[in-house]
Design a protein around this motif. Structure first.
Motif, short mmCIF file in Angstrom:
data_model
loop_
_atom_site.label_atom_id
_atom_site.label_comp_id
_atom_site.label_asym_id
_atom_site.label_seq_id
_atom_site.Cartn_x
_atom_site.Cartn_y
_atom_site.Cartn_z
N CYS A 107 0.89 -1.28 0.15
CA CYS A 107 0.04 -0.04 -0.08
C CYS A 107 0.95 1.29 0.04
O CYS A 107 2.03 1.23 0.67
N SER A 131 0.78 4.26 1.54
CA SER A 131 -0.37 4.65 2.62
C SER A 131 -0.67 6.07 2.64
O SER A 131 -1.54 6.66 3.19
N SER A 132 0.12 7.04 2.11
CA SER A 132 -0.01 8.33 2.28
C SER A 132 -0.81 8.84 1.10
O SER A 132 -1.23 10.00 1.11
N ASN A 133 -1.38 7.94 0.06
CA ASN A 133 -2.16 8.30 -0.83
C ASN A 133 -3.61 7.82 -0.55
O ASN A 133 -4.07 7.87 0.50
N GLY A 154 -4.27 4.97 -0.11
CA GLY A 154 -4.13 3.63 0.88
C GLY A 154 -5.12 2.52 0.08
O GLY A 154 -5.11 1.42 0.78
N TYR A 172 -13.74 -4.12 -2.15
CA TYR A 172 -12.94 -5.17 -2.90
C TYR A 172 -13.62 -6.27 -3.35
O TYR A 172 -14.65 -6.66 -2.78
N GLN A 181 -12.77 3.65 -2.99
CA GLN A 181 -12.44 3.79 -1.62
C GLN A 181 -13.32 5.44 -1.26
O GLN A 181 -13.14 6.08 -2.17
N ARG A 183 -12.30 8.72 -3.21
CA ARG A 183 -10.88 8.98 -3.01
C ARG A 183 -10.12 8.00 -3.91
O ARG A 183 -8.77 8.29 -4.16
N GLY A 208 -8.32 8.51 5.76
CA GLY A 208 -8.45 8.47 4.55
C GLY A 208 -7.55 7.55 3.61
O GLY A 208 -7.48 7.38 2.47
N THR A 209 -6.16 7.43 4.35
CA THR A 209 -5.18 6.89 3.71
C THR A 209 -4.88 5.50 4.57
O THR A 209 -5.63 5.09 5.39
N GLY A 210 -4.08 4.57 4.01
CA GLY A 210 -3.73 3.53 4.52
C GLY A 210 -2.88 3.32 5.69
O GLY A 210 -2.48 2.17 6.34
N ARG A 211 -2.66 4.44 6.29
CA ARG A 211 -1.62 4.57 7.53
C ARG A 211 -1.92 3.84 8.58
O ARG A 211 -1.16 3.21 9.32
N TYR A 212 -3.08 3.50 8.92
CA TYR A 212 -3.75 2.96 10.21
C TYR A 212 -4.03 1.55 10.00
O TYR A 212 -4.84 0.87 10.69
N TYR A 272 -6.33 -1.36 7.79
CA TYR A 272 -7.91 -1.58 7.54
C TYR A 272 -8.43 -2.83 7.92
O TYR A 272 -7.77 -3.99 8.18
#
Lengths: 113, 114
Positions: A93, A95-97, A99, B35, B48, B55, B97-101, B103
């Protein structure tokens, strides 16, 4: 550049053995690499994840090894148990985009008693 | 705490029909992703949504559409169903809104098109 390639497709391991699943990616912008475990009829469940600033992460019997220069990462399941029998997916991923997760093709693991 | 909830769990539709799948994210999560997982393959990203705005969109035809409601729940709509649309449709929620944390996925809706 968006692909994540996973191997092997299937794996049979004896109880107590080590299961190893490998993944390779192409896009160097990827910065989050999770592994998911999926049982039949269920959605994927997050098992463990790593970011490229570390080379290894361990949680219980599960370890991710990450090789940034080779653009490869792997999942090691130590002391494999029959309850670990499931399909495992690696993913990548940016992730900053958005995600968006890019998944590998999956590995079906069977742990024999 | 309730996880990601999807409904219905199973659905059988005829070619050419329309289908609506629903998803309720984890409380407090503002992002929902959809998905498609064809049997024997990894999930493929469809859409998303974050804070009710699209997004991201995957490589799916315009027959696929989605929206997110003020309570952050979401619907995935598929028009003019084809046999190839038969799959497990997964919803995933995230606090950002990002994948930082990361899913969290629901158990999915199994769609069969006959």
């Amino acid at each position: 550049q968006q692909q994540v390639k996973q191997s092997p497709q299937s794996l049979i391991v004896q109880k107590g053995g080590i299961s190893i699943i490998n993944c390779a990616y192409e896009n160097t912008a990827f910065d989050y690499f999770p592994w998911y475990q999926q049982f039949p009829g269920k959605g994927p469940a997050l098992l463990i994840a790593i970011r490229p600033d570390v080379s290894e992460k361990k949680e219980g019997r599960f370890t991710i090894s990450f090789n940034k220069s080779a653009k490869q990462f792997s999942l090691h399941i130590m002391d494999s148990q029959p309850g670990d029998s499931a399909t495992y997916f690696c993913a990548a991923c940016y992730s900053s985009n958005t995600g968006k997760l890019i998944f590998g093709q999956g590995t079906t693991l069977q742990v024999k008693p | 705490d309730a996880g990601v909830t999807q409904s219905p769990t199973h659905l059988i539709k005829t070619r050419g029909q329309h289908v609506t799948l629903r998803c309720s994210p984890i409380s407090g999560h503002k992002s929902v992703s959809w998905y498609q997982q064809v049997l024997g393959q990894g999930p493929q990203f469809i859409f998303q949504y974050y804070e009710k705005e699209e997004r991201g969109r995957g490589n799916f035809p315009d027959r696929f559409s989605a929206r997110q409601f003020p309570n952050y729940s979401s619907e995935l709509n598929v028009n003019a169903l084809l046999l190839g649309d038969s799959a497990l449709y997964l919803c995933a929620s995230s606090s950002a809104g990002t994948g930082r944390y990361g899913y969290t996925f629901g158990s999915g809706t199994r769609l069969t098109v006959v």
